[in-house]
Motif scaffolding. Structure first.
Motif, mmCIF file in Angstrom:
data_model
loop_
_atom_site.group_PDB
_atom_site.id
_atom_site.type_symbol
_atom_site.label_atom_id
_atom_site.label_comp_id
_atom_site.label_asym_id
_atom_site.label_seq_id
_atom_site.Cartn_x
_atom_site.Cartn_y
_atom_site.Cartn_z
ATOM 1 N N VAL A 31 39.861 35.070 46.873
ATOM 2 C CA VAL A 31 40.125 34.362 45.559
ATOM 3 C C VAL A 31 39.898 35.343 44.461
ATOM 4 O O VAL A 31 40.277 35.092 43.402
ATOM 5 N N GLY A 32 39.639 36.606 44.498
ATOM 6 C CA GLY A 32 39.416 37.571 43.632
ATOM 7 C C GLY A 32 38.172 37.410 42.938
ATOM 8 O O GLY A 32 37.273 36.467 43.348
ATOM 9 N N GLU A 33 37.863 38.162 41.792
ATOM 10 C CA GLU A 33 36.653 38.283 41.014
ATOM 11 C C GLU A 33 36.543 36.830 40.465
ATOM 12 O O GLU A 33 35.290 36.484 40.354
ATOM 13 N N ARG A 34 37.432 36.560 40.022
ATOM 14 C CA ARG A 34 37.180 35.125 39.081
ATOM 15 C C ARG A 34 36.909 34.086 39.874
ATOM 16 O O ARG A 34 36.109 33.033 39.485
ATOM 17 N N GLY A 35 37.110 34.097 41.224
ATOM 18 C CA GLY A 35 36.852 33.062 42.213
ATOM 19 C C GLY A 35 35.415 33.357 42.928
ATOM 20 O O GLY A 35 34.972 32.154 43.355
ATOM 21 N N LEU A 36 34.887 34.338 42.469
ATOM 22 C CA LEU A 36 33.440 34.674 43.097
ATOM 23 C C LEU A 36 32.411 34.010 42.063
ATOM 24 O O LEU A 36 32.003 34.519 41.269
ATOM 25 N N THR A 37 32.275 32.764 42.605
ATOM 26 C CA THR A 37 30.933 32.066 41.671
ATOM 27 C C THR A 37 29.670 31.884 42.668
ATOM 28 O O THR A 37 29.906 31.852 43.817
ATOM 29 N N PHE A 38 28.623 31.387 41.967
ATOM 30 C CA PHE A 38 27.538 31.485 43.185
ATOM 31 C C PHE A 38 27.659 29.929 43.563
ATOM 32 O O PHE A 38 27.027 29.625 44.702
#
Length: 228
Positions: A31-38
């Motif tokens: 999902v890319g950087e934007r999709g990397l959430t905790f």
């Protein structure tokens, strides 16, 4: 039932920084950087965000650790008799392929020139430049030129591939290059004389081959700066 079993097995594994980084890489690739959430990471690891914060302080640290883990895997571990030129080519292709596989790495390397992932590459390049016998006053310039070329071309290649996929997902590489070459060939013959002249090479070129040819051009320049 199978999914529930896999989740149960994964939950029973002790949470560690290594597991978190591995899951972050999988998430970034998907999902890319934007999709990397905790929150997304916690769901993937079937744990709570608080447990993750125990091992990493925030997203920036997590991105850095994920990048470092991938870049560390590109470091050559070849035989001792490998020439400096070959060691540089192996590392360059390793980083090039890593950026193509994990496009988010290109952005991270460009953003963090003074941090561990970039320094790993720079240190290895610098040692090989020294082994080539480059004059001390020229070594920083030579290693920097190689580093900037590797990261810049690798990142641009990955960005072009993503843009192509987003714009024309049903168009294969060959058809895409044919269309681009045809567009170049139709350019104004006075204003774009050179570009028109190499349109055929655009159609036939291989990205990795061209990338290595650029590395060899830089290595040739280094060889011409030998002392004496």
């Amino acid at each position: 039932m199978a999914t529930r079993t896999r989740r149960t097995e994964r939950r029973e594994e002790p949470l560690s920084r290594e597991r978190i980084v591995e899951a972050a890489i999988e998430l970034l690739d998907t999902v890319g950087e934007r999709g990397l959430t905790f929150r997304a990471l916690a769901e993937r690891l079937t744990t709570g965000p608080g447990a993750i914060y125990w091992h990493v302080t925030g997203k920036d640290e997590l991105l850095g650790a994920a990048t470092d883990a991938v870049v560390a895997g590109t470091m050559p571990a070849g035989p001792a008799d490998t020439t400096p030129q070959e060691a540089i080519r192996v590392l360059a292709l390793g980083v090039f392929d890593a950026i193509e596989t994990h496009p988010w790495i290109g952005n991270q390397l460009a953003r963090s020139p003074g941090k561990s992932p970039m320094l790993r590459v720079f240190e290895h390049l610098g040692r090989q430049v020294q082994a080539l016998g480059a004059p001390p006053a020229f070594q920083f310039t030579a290693a920097s030129a190689l580093l900037n070329y590797i990261v810049g071309v690798g990142g641009q290649n990955a960005a072009d591939a993503r843009a192509h996929q987003a714009r024309t997902p049903d168009t294969g590489r060959t058809e895409f290059l044919d269309n681009a070459a045809a567009a170049w060939a139709d350019l104004d013959p006075v204003e774009y004389a050179f570009t028109r002249g190499v349109a055929g090479q655009l159609r036939e070129h291989d990205d990795r081959t061209e990338f290595l040819a650029g590395i060899d051009l830089i290595l040739t320049g280094i060889a011409h700066r030998q002392p004496g």
